[in-house]
Design an enzyme around this catalytic site. Structure first.
Site, short mmCIF file in Angstrom:
data_model
loop_
_atom_site.label_atom_id
_atom_site.label_comp_id
_atom_site.label_asym_id
_atom_site.label_seq_id
_atom_site.Cartn_x
_atom_site.Cartn_y
_atom_site.Cartn_z
N ASP A 1 28.16 67.93 20.34
CA ASP A 1 29.50 68.13 19.79
C ASP A 1 29.56 69.36 18.89
O ASP A 1 30.57 70.04 18.82
CB ASP A 1 30.01 66.88 19.06
CG ASP A 1 29.08 66.38 17.97
OD1 ASP A 1 28.01 66.98 17.75
OD2 ASP A 1 29.42 65.35 17.34
N ASP B 1 23.64 65.76 20.53
CA ASP B 1 24.69 65.03 21.25
C ASP B 1 25.83 65.94 21.71
O ASP B 1 26.83 65.47 22.24
CB ASP B 1 25.22 63.87 20.42
CG ASP B 1 26.02 64.30 19.22
OD1 ASP B 1 25.61 65.26 18.54
OD2 ASP B 1 27.06 63.67 18.92
N ASP C 1 23.89 70.93 19.28
CA ASP C 1 23.04 69.89 18.71
C ASP C 1 22.75 68.81 19.75
O ASP C 1 23.26 68.87 20.88
CB ASP C 1 23.68 69.32 17.44
CG ASP C 1 24.96 68.53 17.69
OD1 ASP C 1 25.52 68.66 18.79
OD2 ASP C 1 25.39 67.79 16.80
N SER D 1 23.25 62.58 15.94
CA SER D 1 23.68 63.98 15.82
C SER D 1 22.47 64.89 15.63
O SER D 1 21.58 64.90 16.45
CB SER D 1 24.68 64.12 14.68
OG SER D 1 25.23 65.42 14.63
#
Length: 571
Positions: free
Chosen positions: A299, A297, A295, A145
């Protein structure tokens, strides 16, 4: 067993030469990293694991990833006997993510499991979507993340596209910890790998548009600035915005280059204004109406809009989600789609404004523990009984509809841009729209305090802090008496005035405390599950009747947040 003895086990023939050499270097140099690398096993939690990359049991590496994947493979065979098992795998831009993705694929194929492996970086929500779209039994994404560059991680999804929840998560954990390193099957079978490319992006983007867009107003007149902050959404967001008809999109070109080192920011976290600084600077040049960053990744999303002074200001997660949720429910009401059997999802650390918004529109607001896996569980639990509309949590995550069972920046960005375009066409900003919402449901203001405690001693300090907050309840916070204390570890709710404890067993146990004061202040205390932090989520509220009221009361609520910090000795 001592730390040294644990490290010496990694010098046996179970481990490859490179690993053994690195462990021997740690031992020979008497490095302080030896203790942190081996003092415990890297925790495989209820959604997966996240940690610093390196050798050792408390690090993310070939063997800890292999152990996790072998345990998952064992459980998949138990859960789906005599079936062809399919697992989708995605990975973000972090260092080693691509290599880790192939490593994980090899362990699965070595166990006779078919793998759908993305050819290149893709956002986590696209993985969640793909699990459902391709009818997979599970999914894995390699990501940490928004953690610093030295971290990586591993998240597991089940066949509904959501992160694993009880009982599957606990059963997977048992299999993982029962797996010895010498039992890991590393010799993969490439014949069992199906490669996924750009064709899947279009299917995913089409689903985002179908579930997130309501009215086409002023899309060609909205000035958008977007940055992927070196993350995965360079593959999806520009394409999605163009396909949806947003023509004025300026990209922060330096940050559209994928990199696990995140060279232009200290932290690739859109919750922090500094991560969006380059985008905000570009918005000054392009006269941007809305600034958006995601961010690594893809999400989480951060949204900044022009405030009452005309300056670009980053909204907090609760503010963004309030705007998105209110707008969606308003559209559903206008379309006659609200029947009383619909719900929105939230979490215990998120602002209580969502109860007020849900009540206004005649829908239920269901609340779970921190993390979108619990919102995913709500959708599964009530499928066929109640219709899920949208959900969010304060940590800059939101989802529209149930086609993705995790927070999804793509659908949320399309929705946010529609709202911004509609606002502009009607002579206002998103910020003013937020104030209009507060006039209807009450003005809420939130603050997040992170106390960082690193390493073994830090983890012990955090445990001690939680024990102290549990055993020595404050009588008042910022001058307001504490009226109620919810302890999710003990699953009790204490009503202070009567000293009565009620049982709360509708939400699973978790090491979380929430204090409510008589004036409506809410303070949630929770150790982070992914970083060496203890977090304090503070929410204060008041009522307003006008924009002028908002201007007067905002600094009052800001000072109240500071008073809460002082009361709890967090300054």
């Amino acid at each position: 067993m001592t730390t040294l003895e644990k490290a010496q086990l990694w010098l046996t023939d179970t481990f490859d030469t490179e690993t053994k050499e690195k462990v021997q270097q740690l031992i020979d140099s008497n490095s302080p990293d030896l203790e942190d690398s081996f003092y415990r096993e890297l925790e495989f939690g209820t959604g997966g694991m996240r940690g610093i990359m390196g050798v050792g049991t408390n690090r993310l590496n070939k063997y800890t990833l292999g152990q996790a994947t072998q345990g998952l493979a064992n459980y998949l065979h138990q859960s789906f006997p005599n079936q062809e098992i399919k697992v989708a795998i995605a990975y973000d831009v972090r260092n080693n993510s691509k290599e880790f993705g192939k490593l994980v694929a090899d362990v699965l194929t070595a166990n006779g499991i078919k793998v759908l492996l993305f050819k290149n970086h893709r956002p986590t929500p696209e993985l969640s979507f793909t699990v459902r779209d391709k009818k997979c039994n599970a999914g894995i994404v390699l990501t940490a993340s928004h953690n610093p560059p030295e971290y990586n991680g591993y998240k597991v999804y089940w066949n509904d596209g959501a992160q694993v929840v009880p009982p599957d998560d606990e059963n997977i954990i048992k299999e993982v910890y029962a797996t010895k390193f010498d039992a890991i099957k590393f010799d993969g079978n490439d014949d069992l790998i199906e490669w996924i490319g750009e064709e899947q992006d279009d299917v995913y983007i089409d689903a985002c548009m179908e579930n997130s867009l309501y009215q086409n107003v002023g899309r060609d007149n909205l000035n958008i600035v977007f940055t992927s902050i070196h993350g995965t959404t360079y593959t999806t967001i520009p394409k999605a915005l163009k396909k949806a008809g947003f023509t004025k999109v300026d990209l922060v070109t330096e940050q559209m280059i994928p990199s696990g080192n995140f060279p232009t920011v200290e932290s690739p976290n859109p919750e922090e204004p500094a991560a969006l600084e380059m985008a905000m600077d570009l918005a000054k040049i392009t006269n941007g109406d809305i600034v958006i960053g995601t961010d690594p990744d893809g999400d989480r999303l951060g949204i900044a809009v022009r405030n009452l002074d005309g300056n670009i200001e980053l909204l907090n997660g609760n503010q963004t989600n309030t705007i998105l949720t209110y707008y969606i429910l308003d559209q559903w009401k206008k379309q006659g789609r609200i029947t009383g059997k619909e719900f929105i999802g939230s979490t215990i650390v998120t602002s209580d404004v969502f109860f007020d918004v849900a009540e206004k529109f005649g829908v239920d607001c269901k609340v779970g523990l921190t993390g979108f896996k619990w919102i995913g569980k709500m959708i599964r639990d009530f499928e066929g009984q109640e219709k899920f509309i949208c959900g969010g949590e304060e940590s800059f995550g939101f989802m529209t509809g149930d086609f993705v069972r995790d927070k999804d920046s793509c659908g949320s960005i399309l929705l946010a841009c529609e709202i911004a375009a509609w606002c502009k066409a009607n002579g206002k900003t998103m910020y003013q729209y937020m104030i209009d919402i507060y006039k209807e449901v009450g003005m809420y203001y939130e603050g997040l305090i992170n106390v960082v405690k690193k390493g073994r001693e830090g983890a012990e300090e955090i445990q001690e802090m939680m024990k102290n907050f549990r055993e020595n309840l404050p009588k008042e916070i910022a001058g307001s008496p504490v009226a109620e204390v919810k302890d999710f570890k003990e699953q009790t709710c204490l009503v202070v005035a009567s000293n009565e404890k009620k049982v709360m067993d509708d939400i699973p146990k978790s090491n979380v405390l929430i204090y409510y004061t008589e004036d409506g202040t809410k303070v949630c205390v929770r150790p982070s599950g992914t970083e060496p932090k203890i977090k304090f989520y503070v929410s204060v509220k008041d009522s307003i009747n006008s924009e002028a009221d908002f201007i007067v009361k905002l600094p009052i609520l800001e000072k109240k947040i500071e008073a809460v910090k002082e009361s709890l000795n967090l300054n």
